[in-house]
Design a protein around this motif. Structure first.
Motif, PDB file in Angstrom:
ATOM      1  N   LEU A   1      66.494  44.797   5.530  1.00 22.07           N
ATOM      2  CA  LEU A   1      66.686  43.719   6.506  1.00 22.07           C
ATOM      3  C   LEU A   1      67.811  42.790   6.071  1.00 22.07           C
ATOM      4  O   LEU A   1      67.802  42.258   4.968  1.00 22.07           O
ATOM      5  CB  LEU A   1      65.386  42.928   6.674  1.00 22.07           C
ATOM      6  CG  LEU A   1      65.377  41.867   7.779  1.00 22.07           C
ATOM      7  CD1 LEU A   1      65.584  42.508   9.143  1.00 22.07           C
ATOM      8  CD2 LEU A   1      64.077  41.070   7.742  1.00 22.07           C
ATOM      9  N   ARG A   2      68.803  42.599   6.945  1.00 26.95           N
ATOM     10  CA  ARG A   2      69.960  41.749   6.673  1.00 26.95           C
ATOM     11  C   ARG A   2      70.001  40.594   7.676  1.00 26.95           C
ATOM     12  O   ARG A   2      69.350  40.626   8.718  1.00 26.95           O
ATOM     13  CB  ARG A   2      71.255  42.562   6.761  1.00 26.95           C
ATOM     14  CG  ARG A   2      71.347  43.677   5.744  1.00 26.95           C
ATOM     15  CD  ARG A   2      71.544  43.120   4.333  1.00 26.95           C
ATOM     16  NE  ARG A   2      71.637  44.193   3.346  1.00 26.95           N
ATOM     17  CZ  ARG A   2      70.626  44.654   2.628  1.00 26.95           C
ATOM     18  NH1 ARG A   2      69.411  44.144   2.823  1.00 26.95           N
ATOM     19  NH2 ARG A   2      70.797  45.616   1.753  1.00 26.95           N
ATOM     20  N   HIS A   3      70.831  39.614   7.365  1.00 19.82           N
ATOM     21  CA  HIS A   3      70.840  38.390   8.159  1.00 19.82           C
ATOM     22  C   HIS A   3      71.314  38.611   9.584  1.00 19.82           C
ATOM     23  O   HIS A   3      70.995  37.830  10.483  1.00 19.82           O
ATOM     24  CB  HIS A   3      71.709  37.328   7.479  1.00 19.82           C
ATOM     25  CG  HIS A   3      73.157  37.699   7.379  1.00 19.82           C
ATOM     26  ND1 HIS A   3      74.041  37.511   8.421  1.00 19.82           N
ATOM     27  CD2 HIS A   3      73.875  38.247   6.372  1.00 19.82           C
ATOM     28  CE1 HIS A   3      75.244  37.926   8.052  1.00 19.82           C
ATOM     29  NE2 HIS A   3      75.179  38.378   6.818  1.00 19.82           N
ATOM     30  N   GLU A   4      72.067  39.693   9.848  1.00 20.12           N
ATOM     31  CA  GLU A   4      72.575  39.900  11.200  1.00 20.12           C
ATOM     32  C   GLU A   4      71.567  40.571  12.133  1.00 20.12           C
ATOM     33  O   GLU A   4      71.750  40.592  13.346  1.00 20.12           O
ATOM     34  CB  GLU A   4      73.863  40.740  11.182  1.00 20.12           C
ATOM     35  CG  GLU A   4      73.668  42.197  10.803  1.00 20.12           C
ATOM     36  CD  GLU A   4      73.850  42.458   9.311  1.00 20.12           C
ATOM     37  OE1 GLU A   4      74.067  43.624   8.925  1.00 20.12           O
ATOM     38  OE2 GLU A   4      73.776  41.474   8.547  1.00 20.12           O
ATOM     39  N   HIS A   5      70.485  41.106  11.577  1.00 20.67           N
ATOM     40  CA  HIS A   5      69.549  41.875  12.394  1.00 20.67           C
ATOM     41  C   HIS A   5      68.654  40.966  13.238  1.00 20.67           C
ATOM     42  O   HIS A   5      67.935  40.121  12.713  1.00 20.67           O
ATOM     43  CB  HIS A   5      68.689  42.771  11.508  1.00 20.67           C
ATOM     44  CG  HIS A   5      69.487  43.785  10.748  1.00 20.67           C
ATOM     45  ND1 HIS A   5      69.262  44.084   9.414  1.00 20.67           N
ATOM     46  CD2 HIS A   5      70.538  44.557  11.126  1.00 20.67           C
ATOM     47  CE1 HIS A   5      70.124  44.999   9.023  1.00 20.67           C
ATOM     48  NE2 HIS A   5      70.912  45.294  10.046  1.00 20.67           N
ATOM     49  N   ALA A   6      68.684  41.175  14.539  1.00 17.48           N
ATOM     50  CA  ALA A   6      67.829  40.422  15.460  1.00 17.48           C
ATOM     51  C   ALA A   6      66.575  41.206  15.819  1.00 17.48           C
ATOM     52  O   ALA A   6      65.557  40.616  16.181  1.00 17.48           O
ATOM     53  CB  ALA A   6      68.599  40.060  16.726  1.00 17.48           C
ATOM     54  N   TRP A   7      66.664  42.536  15.748  1.00 20.10           N
ATOM     55  CA  TRP A   7      65.554  43.416  16.109  1.00 20.10           C
ATOM     56  C   TRP A   7      65.314  44.430  15.001  1.00 20.10           C
ATOM     57  O   TRP A   7      66.255  44.856  14.326  1.00 20.10           O
ATOM     58  CB  TRP A   7      65.861  44.186  17.395  1.00 20.10           C
ATOM     59  CG  TRP A   7      66.078  43.347  18.611  1.00 20.10           C
ATOM     60  CD1 TRP A   7      67.258  42.790  19.028  1.00 20.10           C
ATOM     61  CD2 TRP A   7      65.099  42.968  19.581  1.00 20.10           C
ATOM     62  NE1 TRP A   7      67.071  42.099  20.196  1.00 20.10           N
ATOM     63  CE2 TRP A   7      65.751  42.204  20.569  1.00 20.10           C
ATOM     64  CE3 TRP A   7      63.730  43.233  19.725  1.00 20.10           C
ATOM     65  CZ2 TRP A   7      65.085  41.670  21.668  1.00 20.10           C
ATOM     66  CZ3 TRP A   7      63.062  42.715  20.825  1.00 20.10           C
ATOM     67  CH2 TRP A   7      63.739  41.938  21.780  1.00 20.10           C
ATOM     68  N   VAL A   8      64.066  44.836  14.852  1.00 22.15           N
ATOM     69  CA  VAL A   8      63.696  45.910  13.927  1.00 22.15           C
ATOM     70  C   VAL A   8      62.921  46.964  14.712  1.00 22.15           C
ATOM     71  O   VAL A   8      61.929  46.642  15.380  1.00 22.15           O
ATOM     72  CB  VAL A   8      62.837  45.395  12.755  1.00 22.15           C
ATOM     73  CG1 VAL A   8      62.366  46.563  11.882  1.00 22.15           C
ATOM     74  CG2 VAL A   8      63.610  44.386  11.924  1.00 22.15           C
ATOM     75  N   LEU A   9      63.394  48.195  14.644  1.00 16.71           N
ATOM     76  CA  LEU A   9      62.698  49.307  15.294  1.00 16.71           C
ATOM     77  C   LEU A   9      62.118  50.225  14.227  1.00 16.71           C
ATOM     78  O   LEU A   9      62.854  50.758  13.390  1.00 16.71           O
ATOM     79  CB  LEU A   9      63.659  50.099  16.186  1.00 16.71           C
ATOM     80  CG  LEU A   9      63.102  51.428  16.724  1.00 16.71           C
ATOM     81  CD1 LEU A   9      61.924  51.173  17.661  1.00 16.71           C
ATOM     82  CD2 LEU A   9      64.191  52.234  17.424  1.00 16.71           C
ATOM     83  N   TRP A  10      60.804  50.407  14.270  1.00  8.53           N
ATOM     84  CA  TRP A  10      60.144  51.381  13.411  1.00  8.53           C
ATOM     85  C   TRP A  10      60.036  52.681  14.187  1.00  8.53           C
ATOM     86  O   TRP A  10      59.376  52.746  15.228  1.00  8.53           O
ATOM     87  CB  TRP A  10      58.765  50.884  12.988  1.00  8.53           C
ATOM     88  CG  TRP A  10      58.846  49.686  12.091  1.00  8.53           C
ATOM     89  CD1 TRP A  10      58.781  48.367  12.444  1.00  8.53           C
ATOM     90  CD2 TRP A  10      59.044  49.717  10.674  1.00  8.53           C
ATOM     91  NE1 TRP A  10      58.927  47.578  11.336  1.00  8.53           N
ATOM     92  CE2 TRP A  10      59.089  48.367  10.240  1.00  8.53           C
ATOM     93  CE3 TRP A  10      59.197  50.735   9.739  1.00  8.53           C
ATOM     94  CZ2 TRP A  10      59.266  48.026   8.905  1.00  8.53           C
ATOM     95  CZ3 TRP A  10      59.377  50.398   8.411  1.00  8.53           C
ATOM     96  CH2 TRP A  10      59.408  49.060   7.995  1.00  8.53           C
TER      97      TRP A  10
END
Length: 337
Positions: free
Chosen positions: A175-184
C-alpha cells in the motif's frame, strides 16, 4: 652565519611544502565530505505528502484515482495466464493500476512467470498500456496442506489463519500513498466484466463485493463464494452460546450457521442493486483504501467468531464502515479440487 642561513632556508622550505601538503589533504577531505553530505541529504531529506485530498469516489476514472490490485499466491502457475488476460482487459486506465503479489510456500514456476509478466506490463510495445507498478513479494509461512484437503471443514480455521497473515503481509508491503482503492482479487477467478472496477466504484461504498459463482460447462447457477453473507436472528442467537474462540464457517454441513448467503439472494433486481453484508470473501473485493489505512485488516485469530476475510468485514463494520454486496453482479470462479 652561513650554516645558520642554510638551516633557516631549509626550515622555511620544509614548512611551506608541509603546509601545501596539508592544504591538499584538507581539500581532499573536504571534497569527500561534501559528496557524502550531498548523498546523505538526498537520501534523508524529508518528504511531505498531504493525504487530505486523497479520496475514493464514485467517479474514480475521471478523477485519476489509483487502484492497487492485491493477490496472494501459492503454486499458481496454472492460473496466471487467465488472471493476466482478464486484468489486461480491464477498461480502467492501466497507468492508474498497480499490482502486487505475495508468493508463499511455492515450489512451481509462479515467481519466474510473475517476473516475466511484470517486465511485459511495465515495458509494453504500446506505451499507453503501461501499468503504474508491479511488485512481487515472497514470504514463506512453512504451512503445508495437501491440495485435496484444503477445503475440509477441520482444516479451515488454521488454513484461514495463515491466509490472513499472508494478506496482512501483502497489504503492509504494497500500500502506497497514491492508492485510493484496494482490490483483493483471487488468482483463480476466471470471468468478470471489463468494466467491473468502474461498476463497483460507482456504488460508492467502503467495501463492496460482486456475487461469485462457480464456473460450469453448462452455465448452471452454482454458488461459490459463500463467505458473503448477512447475519440472521437465528445465527445471532446461536452465537450467544459459543465459546469466544470458536470460528464459524459457511458452506459446511458439519456446522450450519443459519446465515443468509449472498449466493442465495435474488439476482434479478439489477447488477448494481446493493445489500448490506456482515461477512465477505475476497474472490473480488473492492475496498476504499482509507478503510485499511485506518486499521481494518485480516485477523488471524477469532474475532466475533470469524477469521481472515469475514473477520475483516466484522472489524470494518465495528469501525463504522459500510460493507455491501451486489447479488445481481455475477462473476465466476474456477472449480478447485
Amino acid at each position: 652565519m652561513i650554516v645558520l642561513g642554510l638551516l633557516s632556508f631549509f626550515g622555511i622550505l620544509l614548512l611551506t611544502f608541509s603546509r601545501q601538503g596539508n592544504f591538499n589533504r584538507c581539500r581532499l577531505r573536504t571534497f569527500n565530505s561534501a559528496l557524502a553530505f550531498s548523498a546523505s541529504t538526498t537520501q534523508d531529506q524529508s518528504q511531505y505528502i498531504n493525504l487530505n485530498p486523497l479520496e475514493a469516489t464514485a467517479h474514480a476514472k475521471d478523477n485519476d484515482e489509483h487502484v492497487l490490485i492485491l493477490t496472494p499466491l501459492k503454486n499458481a502457475e496454472v492460473y496466471l495466464p487467465r488472471y493476466f488476460e482478464l486484468v489486461e482487459r480491464l477498461s480502467y486506465p492501466k497507468h492508474l493500476i498497480s499490482l502486487a503479489f505475495l508468493v508463499s510456500d511455492t515450489d512451481d514456476n509462479t515467481v519466474p512467470m510473475l517476473k516475466e509478466k511484470a517486465n511485459q506490463m511495465l515495458n509494453p510495445s504500446n506505451g499507453n498500456d503501461r501499468f503504474h507498478s508491479v511488485s512481487i513479494f515472497e514470504k514463506d509461512f512453512n504451512f503445508v496442506l495437501p491440495e485435496d484437503r484444503r477445503h475440509e471443514f477441520e482444516m479451515q480455521p488454521l488454513r484461514r489463519s495463515f491466509m490472513a497473515r499472508s494478506r496482512n503481509y501483502l497489504l503492509s508491503a504494497a500500500l502506497r500513498h497514491e492508492h485510493a482503492w484496494v482490490l483483493w482479487l483471487d488468482v483463480d477467478v476466471v470471468e468478470y466484466p471489463d468494466s467491473i472496477l468502474e461498476d463497483l466504484q460507482s456504488v460508492d461504498v467502503d467495501v463492496v463485493v460482486p456475487n461469485c459463482l462457480l464456473k460450469t460447462e453448462d452455465g448452471t447457477f452454482w454458488g461459490y463464494d459463500k463467505n458473503n453473507w448477512q447475519e440472521t436472528d437465528q445465527s445471532l442467537e446461536m452465537q450467544k452460546e459459543l465459546d469466544p474462540e470458536y470460528v464459524l464457517l459457511e458452506g459446511y454441513f458439519e456446522f450450519l450457521t443459519g446465515r443468509y448467503l449472498m449466493v442465495d439472494m435474488p439476482t434479478h433486481l439489477g447488477r448494481l442493486n446493493k445489500v448490506p453484508l456482515d461477512g465477505v470473501g475476497a474472490t473480488f473485493t473492492l475496498v476504499k483504501a482509507h478503510v485499511h489505512r485506518e486499521g481494518a485488516n485480516f485477523p488471524a485469530f477469532s474475532l466475533f467468531h470469524q477469521v481472515e476475510t469475514e473477520g475483516f468485514a466484522k472489524m470494518a463494520k465495528a469501525m463504522g464502515f459500510g460493507v455491501y454486496g451486489l447479488p445481481g453482479y455475477i462473476i465466476h470462479h474456477i472449480q478447485n479440487h
